[in-house]
Design a protein around this motif. Structure first.
Motif, short mmCIF file in Angstrom:
data_model
loop_
_atom_site.label_atom_id
_atom_site.label_comp_id
_atom_site.label_asym_id
_atom_site.label_seq_id
_atom_site.Cartn_x
_atom_site.Cartn_y
_atom_site.Cartn_z
N PHE A 317 0.81 -1.23 0.00
CA PHE A 317 0.00 0.00 0.00
C PHE A 317 0.84 1.28 0.00
O PHE A 317 0.64 2.18 0.80
N THR A 318 1.80 1.34 -0.89
CA THR A 318 2.47 2.59 -1.22
C THR A 318 2.16 2.87 -2.69
O THR A 318 1.78 1.95 -3.43
N PRO A 319 2.32 4.11 -3.16
CA PRO A 319 2.07 4.37 -4.58
C PRO A 319 2.87 3.46 -5.51
O PRO A 319 2.35 2.97 -6.51
N LEU A 320 4.14 3.22 -5.17
CA LEU A 320 4.97 2.35 -6.00
C LEU A 320 4.43 0.92 -6.00
O LEU A 320 4.40 0.26 -7.04
N ALA A 321 4.00 0.45 -4.83
CA ALA A 321 3.49 -0.92 -4.73
C ALA A 321 2.18 -1.08 -5.49
O ALA A 321 1.96 -2.10 -6.17
N ILE A 322 1.28 -0.11 -5.38
CA ILE A 322 0.02 -0.17 -6.11
C ILE A 322 0.29 -0.14 -7.62
O ILE A 322 -0.31 -0.88 -8.40
N ALA A 323 1.23 0.74 -8.03
CA ALA A 323 1.61 0.78 -9.45
C ALA A 323 2.17 -0.57 -9.89
O ALA A 323 1.87 -1.05 -11.00
N ASN A 477 0.26 6.77 -12.51
CA ASN A 477 -0.87 7.71 -12.50
C ASN A 477 -2.11 7.05 -11.90
O ASN A 477 -2.85 7.67 -11.12
N ALA A 478 -2.34 5.80 -12.28
CA ALA A 478 -3.48 5.06 -11.71
C ALA A 478 -3.32 4.89 -10.21
O ALA A 478 -4.28 5.06 -9.44
N ALA A 479 -2.10 4.56 -9.77
CA ALA A 479 -1.85 4.37 -8.34
C ALA A 479 -2.07 5.66 -7.56
O ALA A 479 -2.66 5.65 -6.47
N ASN A 480 -1.62 6.78 -8.11
CA ASN A 480 -1.80 8.06 -7.42
C ASN A 480 -3.28 8.42 -7.32
O ASN A 480 -3.73 8.98 -6.31
N ASP A 484 -5.04 8.78 -3.64
CA ASP A 484 -5.75 10.03 -3.36
C ASP A 484 -6.98 10.10 -4.26
O ASP A 484 -6.93 10.63 -5.38
N PRO A 485 -8.13 9.58 -3.80
CA PRO A 485 -9.31 9.48 -4.66
C PRO A 485 -10.17 10.74 -4.71
O PRO A 485 -11.33 10.68 -5.12
N SER A 486 -9.61 11.86 -4.30
CA SER A 486 -10.40 13.09 -4.24
C SER A 486 -10.97 13.47 -5.61
O SER A 486 -12.12 13.92 -5.71
N LEU A 487 -10.19 13.31 -6.69
CA LEU A 487 -10.68 13.64 -8.02
C LEU A 487 -11.82 12.71 -8.42
O LEU A 487 -12.82 13.15 -9.02
#
Length: 495
Positions: A317-323, A477-480, A484-487
């Motif tokens: 569950f880090t951006p790199l890991a999700i990517a 980009n998908a991971a970010n 951060d699902p605000s958008l």
């Protein structure tokens, strides 16, 4: 522009109606290839739109969220739509050459598009209940496909497949009921907005457990995977190939979507559970694959093993890991489908899937040997093909985050995968043809049309490796967006 979001669902539905009206098998083949080709163009266009606009949402019937049905495409959905369309297109071409005459093309393509419609619906829905509906569409279509041919083995496999997946559906529905009872909504963006600042969010664990088990069954994670190796080897190899690349990955997609968007409370518990599950899934699948000598069974167990890597990325569950998890998912969808396609070509050329019964294929068909090497090296993580970079990103993410145990398990499982691929290579391609009933059968040369789907997917795996940096940018980009699902929330709820 926004209305294009509904087309991944509407297009397969239109082709289902066309196949019901025009029942010619010859026309069905053309419609299958043409329809799946259109899906590639459509998903590619949606991907371009997402690159320009970030997130696209369609409120069906003009009802504003959270009261109506919402369809949403973000980077994750767009990537999954593109890869799924490529696989569906490859299988449509493959089916023309590898489906037996006992299975009518018209009947196959009706449920083929039914499965595709459910798959795309799951990727674009923004509502939990509609996700359940699309899962059931996939379940019904896949059950019919797995039993096409009506052999005893297929019916047994289909019953095992249906029984365990129905249990998953019941748990899913129970989770939906609890979720609605606690929050009063099933819109994913609305759920995320409600739960992110809710002090009572920890009470959602009861719902989360039900969803965890339901998605665990769908994704075939440890110890909920037994339905997969009991059923995937029973239908025609065309259908097995379709299932191998797509079905379990929908379960992985929902894991990622739910546990990044609104099940974000009590993270230490859930992330540890995900990592433990991932580790056991890798090892159990890898060890079981090493013990078998039937290609479909080996590859089926490897589906399970590879799912562990995807869940590992979510657990870190880090951006790199999700990517890395997303990169690994799309790599595996393509490479795993391709290995099943090659297994079907081996069986067509030699008449059997049993490795101990075949041999000498390297001399008889060097091109087939190359076609096997590409997805085999990809799955084993050999550079410079896609699998190396997928595993590298996950291992790097694990080491950076201090998850040394699961990283070591991932590396060791990679060795098990390499062992299984070498076993298939040695048995089918290097050793001499054993003196048995298949030795007297002439080697059946395949035409280029039969090779083409594997060539297409193999070239994709190579290109994914050569242009891994560009693909990583998309997955990052998908991971970010997921972290951060605000958008996502703002687009759905405020337009």
């Amino acid at each position: 522009m926004i209305t294009f979001v509904a087309l991944p669902i509407l297009l397969p539905f239109i082709f289902i109606i066309s196949l019901l009206v025009f029942r010619s098998d010859r026309l069905a083949g053309w419609l299958g290839v043409f329809g799946s080709g259109l899906l590639i163009l459509l998903s590619g266009y949606l991907f371009i739109l997402v690159q320009k606009h970030g997130v696209i949402a369609l409120q069906m019937g003009g009802w504003e969220a959270p009261f109506g049905i919402t369809l949403v495409v973000d980077f994750l959905s767009a990537i999954m739509l593109v890869v799924a369309a490529l696989i569906v297109f490859s299988i449509a071409i493959y089916a023309l050459r590898f489906l037996p005459k006992t299975i009518r093309l018209n009947r196959f393509f009706i449920f083929f598009f039914g499965l595709t419609m459910g798959l795309n619906g799951a990727f674009v829905t923004g509502d939990v209940f509609n996700l359940f509906v699309w899962f059931e569409v996939m379940l019904m279509s896949s059950f019919v496909l797995i039993t096409l041919g009506r052999t005893k083995e297929q019916l047994e496999g289909g019953i095992k497949y249906m029984s365990l997946n129905l249990i998953g559906s019941l748990l899913f529905l129970a989770g939906v009921g609890l979720l609605y009872g606690k929050t009063g909504t099933l819109n994913m963006a609305h759920l995320a907005e409600i739960l992110k600042n809710d002090n009572q969010a920890i009470l959602m664990n009861t719902s989360a457990v039900l969803f965890f088990v339901a998605f665990g069954i769908k994704a075939a994670v440890f110890p909920l995977y037994f339905w997969l190796p009991a059923s995937y080897h029973t239908p025609n190899i065309t259908i097995s190939s379709l299932f191998a690349g797509l079905l379990t990955k929908v379960g992985v997609y929902t894991f990622i979507r739910f546990f990044t968007l609104f099940f974000v409370h009590d993270q230490q518990f859930w992330h540890q559970l995900l990592l433990i599950t991932a580790g056991f899934t890798m090892v159990a699948g890898g060890m079981a694959a090493a013990a078998h000598y039937e290609t479909r069974r080996i590859l089926s167990y490897h589906i399970i093993s590879q799912i562990g890597y995807m869940i590992m990325g979510l657990g870190i569950f880090t951006p790199l890991a999700i990517a890395g998890a997303i990169f690994f998912t799309i790599h595996n969808m393509i490479a795993k489908t391709n290995t099943f396609l090659v297994a079907g070509m081996i069986a067509k050329a030699r008449g059997t899937f049993e490795l101990k019964e075949v041999g000498g294929l390297f001399k008889q068909s060097p091109f087939l040997a190359i076609l096997f090497m590409v997805p085999a090296f990809a799955l084993a993580g050999v550079p410079p093909i896609s699998g190396f970079f997928a595993k590298f990103i996950l291992i790097k993410a694990g080491l950076e985050n201090g998850n040394y145990v699961i990283t070591a398990v991932a590396i060791l499982t990679g060795m098990l995968t390499l062992y299984s691929m070498i076993k298939i290579w040695n048995e089918a391609f290097l050793k001499a043809q054993p003196a048995n009933e298949y030795a007297s059968t002439p080697f059946k040369k395949l035409k280029f049309a039969e090779y083409f789907p594997s060539v297409l997917l193999g070239a994709t795996s190579i290109l994914m490796g050569l242009f891994a940096a560009y693909l990583f940018d998309f997955t990052m980009n998908a991971a970010n967006q997921l972290i951060d699902p605000s958008l996502y929330i703002e687009t759905v709820l405020k337009g």
